[in-house]
Write a protein that holds these residues in place. Structure first.
Motif, PDB file in Angstrom:
ATOM      1  N   GLU A 273      -2.220   2.387   1.642  1.00 41.74           N
ATOM      2  CA  GLU A 273      -2.042   2.546   0.061  1.00 41.74           C
ATOM      3  C   GLU A 273      -0.564   2.726   0.010  1.00 41.74           C
ATOM      4  O   GLU A 273       0.108   3.619   0.679  1.00 41.74           O
ATOM      5  CB  GLU A 273      -3.022   4.054  -0.367  1.00 41.74           C
ATOM      6  CG  GLU A 273      -4.175   3.547  -0.878  1.00 41.74           C
ATOM      7  CD  GLU A 273      -4.551   4.530  -1.522  1.00 41.74           C
ATOM      8  OE1 GLU A 273      -4.649   4.964  -2.494  1.00 41.74           O
ATOM      9  OE2 GLU A 273      -5.538   5.350  -0.853  1.00 41.74           O
ATOM     10  N   VAL A 274      -0.159   2.004  -0.725  1.00 43.44           N
ATOM     11  CA  VAL A 274       1.416   1.992  -1.371  1.00 43.44           C
ATOM     12  C   VAL A 274       1.602   2.940  -2.423  1.00 43.44           C
ATOM     13  O   VAL A 274       0.810   3.098  -3.382  1.00 43.44           O
ATOM     14  CB  VAL A 274       2.067   0.609  -1.698  1.00 43.44           C
ATOM     15  CG1 VAL A 274       2.179   0.061  -0.186  1.00 43.44           C
ATOM     16  CG2 VAL A 274       1.318  -0.071  -2.545  1.00 43.44           C
TER      17      VAL A 274
ATOM     18  N   PRO B 171       2.226   0.576  -6.423  1.00 41.64           N
ATOM     19  CA  PRO B 171       1.812  -0.906  -6.218  1.00 41.64           C
ATOM     20  C   PRO B 171       2.542  -1.829  -7.173  1.00 41.64           C
ATOM     21  O   PRO B 171       2.977  -2.994  -6.714  1.00 41.64           O
ATOM     22  CB  PRO B 171       0.488  -0.687  -6.943  1.00 41.64           C
ATOM     23  CG  PRO B 171      -0.246   0.529  -6.427  1.00 41.64           C
ATOM     24  CD  PRO B 171       0.898   1.509  -6.643  1.00 41.64           C
TER      25      PRO B 171
ATOM     26  N   TYR C 133       5.984  -2.413  -5.459  1.00 44.18           N
ATOM     27  CA  TYR C 133       5.753  -2.889  -4.184  1.00 44.18           C
ATOM     28  C   TYR C 133       5.379  -4.593  -4.544  1.00 44.18           C
ATOM     29  O   TYR C 133       6.273  -5.272  -3.608  1.00 44.18           O
ATOM     30  CB  TYR C 133       4.534  -2.489  -3.412  1.00 44.18           C
ATOM     31  CG  TYR C 133       3.750  -2.929  -2.501  1.00 44.18           C
ATOM     32  CD1 TYR C 133       4.568  -3.371  -1.174  1.00 44.18           C
ATOM     33  CD2 TYR C 133       2.681  -3.509  -2.177  1.00 44.18           C
ATOM     34  CE1 TYR C 133       3.914  -4.349  -0.120  1.00 44.18           C
ATOM     35  CE2 TYR C 133       2.030  -4.376  -1.186  1.00 44.18           C
ATOM     36  CZ  TYR C 133       2.799  -4.593  -0.214  1.00 44.18           C
ATOM     37  OH  TYR C 133       2.031  -5.430   0.869  1.00 44.18           O
ATOM     38  N   ARG C 134       4.624  -4.881  -5.254  1.00 46.04           N
ATOM     39  CA  ARG C 134       4.440  -6.272  -5.619  1.00 46.04           C
ATOM     40  C   ARG C 134       5.849  -7.188  -6.024  1.00 46.04           C
ATOM     41  O   ARG C 134       5.873  -8.071  -5.651  1.00 46.04           O
ATOM     42  CB  ARG C 134       3.269  -6.306  -6.625  1.00 46.04           C
ATOM     43  CG  ARG C 134       1.996  -6.133  -6.191  1.00 46.04           C
ATOM     44  CD  ARG C 134       0.909  -6.908  -7.195  1.00 46.04           C
ATOM     45  NE  ARG C 134       0.855  -5.980  -8.315  1.00 46.04           N
ATOM     46  CZ  ARG C 134      -0.096  -5.171  -8.513  1.00 46.04           C
ATOM     47  NH1 ARG C 134      -0.811  -4.783  -7.523  1.00 46.04           N
ATOM     48  NH2 ARG C 134      -0.156  -4.585  -9.662  1.00 46.04           N
TER      49      ARG C 134
END
Lengths: 577, 134
Positions: free
Chosen positions: A206-207, A210, A213-214
């Motif tokens: 799990e980041v 998100p 991150y994307r």
């Protein structure tokens, strides 16, 4: 983020997990952490092939989360050089370790009988491998694939007969076509009665953010796929360098007696791509697909009877078993590469050992009695096939000496001046100039990949760099690669992972670093590796450069020994040694 | 309706970028288990890669098999997955012969919505998103 180290003791048949947050906080992951674990685990002066010598595997914070961060680092004491052993492999191992939830794995002790390790998440089993002992590295992969679980997510790493028989440059095959090739990790596995390690798991990552991150992911994926920074690897592959280095007078030929090879065009990356390449595959989470696989179709009888073999190739392999042995037949070259693959031995070391042996045989340092009648002659594929069999089989003292590496063999039979190793490691395929020589001497694993001296030579040839400038460039690469190898990224993606992009990627998963932090870390990691090297007896002032390096023209012309001496002096001064 | 088409499976290099795209974009996790598209090997890396993903059946057996109504086919042909209704029974998995449905770590069905998120991350154009009649 993961912070877990899995400890496995083969002798005691025990395993446990420790949370080592402090280690990862301070050393990031990958080679930074692996070096610390090696310093902790490896007793000073230990025999690299004794049960007390540990094996460490480690991945880093970006592995599997971002494209082309695909490698796993292995740290050990090298049976070839007697000091720091460090090797990197791609394939699916980094992904499997990540999803099994182990950022590092430490293997201690030795099994009392042939064994393999099977890891599924936290479940670790040490299983009997007696029935597969002696089986070649390719076939044992097929067998374990059938008996083990985790299809599509697992990694299977294993040794062949060369590792079992303790050839000092035996490697480990990783998931077909990838390797921990260098510095003898296969022999360390063999000494522990360890045939293989299979790992898979079902964890998620799990980041923290998100969205961020994307965004960073998209940027990096775009650079890797939509720009030309990785074109070389995607198209012809590393073997494009055969023609290039041949033209630049940098392609080692017939044991470095020459640096241009009249047969280069026949074994070039272009010819292999046109006539033999049948597919390209990739490591897990790399959109490039640089693993070039040749289809070798050999007739074994009339009536169109064929054997089909699928052989992966790269530049270094073509140098080592091709130009360096005067081999100009691509089919013969692929056969030799495949022999090393099945035995599980490092192609680069094997090629350098055979190059020395051929010249020593030519110069009557070795007799036909010693070679057991095998004709060690340039371009004699059949002779080289038999010699490879004998290096693994060790039927006499001569072949047993070859299995120790070129430095040891030349100490016994003479010809040290053309035994092409630096600091005990057989050299890579670049006779480009002084930076390549100095780079391999000072590099932490005495490899072309420590600091890419060959690339600095090529720049120097164009721009007339001074010794100081070349030395500074080596130091910069030494240190920055310590950081990149802690992530653990594929060096082919250096152009994607600029410092700025590394900082962005780490930030996207909650690890905030500045450029100063990374510079400092790279320098500290380098010094820690040298701490291990010195502890095990490495002394940079005692390294002998075989005379051959100074007798053959390079990309930068003839190299003056004085230039290498000067650069080494500047290097030590800059390092404050 | 949209349908994810495996247009050129023979071009697959096994990089798994599509699987990571699916889980990253649809679930926020980095995961193979949460990906609705699956890349399998047939005979290991030296064999062929196989792309396994929902074929968007016109009369989907998974919908019929689902005892809780978690899987629904709408009039426009698009599929809706009601995650809260899924009890992890696995009936949908058994009736899908191509193996396109699996359970994730939370025991919930993982099935392709034909959103096309993976298409942009296939470096070899194996995947296409096509418009088909409902």
């Amino acid at each position: 983020m993961l912070r877990r180290v899995l400890y496995i003791d083969l002798g005691k048949k025990e395993s446990w997990v420790e949370e080592r947050d402090e280690l990862f906080e301070r050393w990031l992951g990958g080679t930074g952490v692996a070096t610390q674990l090696l310093l902790e685990e490896c007793p000073q002066g230990v025999d690299p092939l004794s049960p007390e010598a540990p094996i460490i595997f480690s991945i880093g914070p970006l592995n599997v989360l971002f494209p082309v961060v695909t490698k796993t680092v292995a740290a050990f004491k090298s049976p070839l050089t007697g000091e720091l052993g460090e090797s990197y492999a791609g394939g699916r191992l980094a992904m499997a370790m990540r999803f099994a939830g182990h950022e590092s794995i430490v293997i201690r002790g030795a099994a009392d009988r042939p064994s393999y390790i099977s890891i599924t998440d936290d479940d670790v089993k040490i299983k009997d491998a007696t029935s597969v002992w002696g089986i070649n590295a390719t076939t044992v992969g097929f067998i374990l694939r059938e008996v083990e679980t985790g299809v599509g997510r697992r990694s299977i790493i294993r040794i062949g007969p060369a590792g079992e028989r303790l050839v000092k440059y035996a490697g480990i095959i990783v998931d077909t076509y990838r390797h921990f090739g260098r510095l003898g990790l296969g022999a360390v596995f063999g000494s522990k009665n360890l045939k293989a390690l299979v790992i898979s798991g079902t964890e998620d990552v799990e980041v923290p953010d998100p969205g961020r991150y994307r965004k960073v992911y998209n940027k990096l994926y775009g650079i890797a796929v939509q720009t030309d920074v990785m074109d070389k690897y995607h198209d012809i592959g590393t073997s494009i360098n055969i023609n290039i280095l041949n033209q630049l007078k940098g392609l080692p030929t017939r044991n470095f007696q020459s640096t241009s090879f009249e047969g280069a065009a026949n074994i070039s990356g272009e010819v292999l791509a046109d006539d033999y390449l049948f597919r390209k595959v990739s490591c897990a989470h790399c959109p490039i697909g640089c693993v070039h696989i040749a289809m070798l179709k050999t007739s074994f009888a009339s009536h169109h009877e064929f054997e089909i073999r699928k052989v992966s190739y790269d530049y270094e392999l073509i140098y080592a078993l091709g130009s360096n042995l005067g081999v100009s037949d691509p089919a013969g070259l692929l056969e030799l590469i495949e022999a090393c693959e099945r035995y599980g031995m490092d192609v680069m070391s094997t090629g350098v050992v055979l190059g020395w042996a051929t010249e020593a045989y030519e110069r009557d340092l070795i007799t036909p009695q010693e070679t057991l009648g095998v004709p060690l002659q340039w371009n004699n594929i059949e002779g080289y096939q038999k010699a490879i069999d004998h290096i693994v089989g060790m039927p006499n003292e001569f072949y047993a000496a070859l299995a120790q590496g070129v430095e040891k063999a030349s100490e016994r039979y003479g010809g040290k001046e053309f035994a092409m190793a630096l600091a005990g490691n057989e050299v890579a395929g670049y006779h480009t100039g002084p930076a390549s020589i100095v780079g391999q001497i000072v590099g932490v694993r005495h490899s072309h990949l420590g600091n890419a001296g060959y690339s600095i030579d090529q720049k120097a040839a164009k721009k007339q760099l001074k010794p100081e400038e070349m030395t500074d460039a080596i130091i910069k690469e030494d240190d920055s690669r310590g950081v990149f190898n802690s992530l653990v990224g594929c060096l082919f993606a250096r152009g994607v992972y600029t410092n700025e992009n590394i900082i962005d990627a780490l930030g996207a998963i909650g690890i905030e670093k500045t450029q100063e932090d990374l510079d400092d870390l790279g320098n500290r990691i380098f010094e820690e590796k040298y701490r291990f090297k010195r502890r095990e007896g490495f002394d940079i002032t005692e390294i002998k450069v075989p005379r051959r390096f100074y007798e053959t023209i390079t990309t930068m012309g003839m190299v003056d020994p004085g230039t290498v001496e000067t650069m080494l002096e500047i290097y030590r001064e800059r390092r404050g040694w | 309706m949209h349908r994810l088409k495996v247009a050129h499976p023979e071009r697959c290099i096994g990089c798994l970028s599509c699987m990571f795209a699916c889980s990253r974009i649809n679930t926020g996790h980095v995961s193979l288990d949460r990906s609705a598209i699956k890349i399998k090997t047939q005979g290991g890396i030296e064999g062929d890669f196989v792309v396994v993903v929902c074929h968007a059946c016109r009369d989907p057996p998974c919908v019929k098999a689902c005892p809780t109504g978690a899987l629904e086919r709408r009039d426009d042909g698009n599929m809706k997955f009601h995650e809260d209704l899924c009890n992890g029974c696995g009936e949908c998995i058994d009736v899908c012969l191509i193996g396109a449905i699996s359970l994730d770590g939370d025991e919930k069905a993982v099935k392709c919505r034909h959103c096309g998120a993976c298409v942009a991350f296939c470096p070899h154009d194996v995947l296409e998103l096509e418009e088909v009649p409902a």
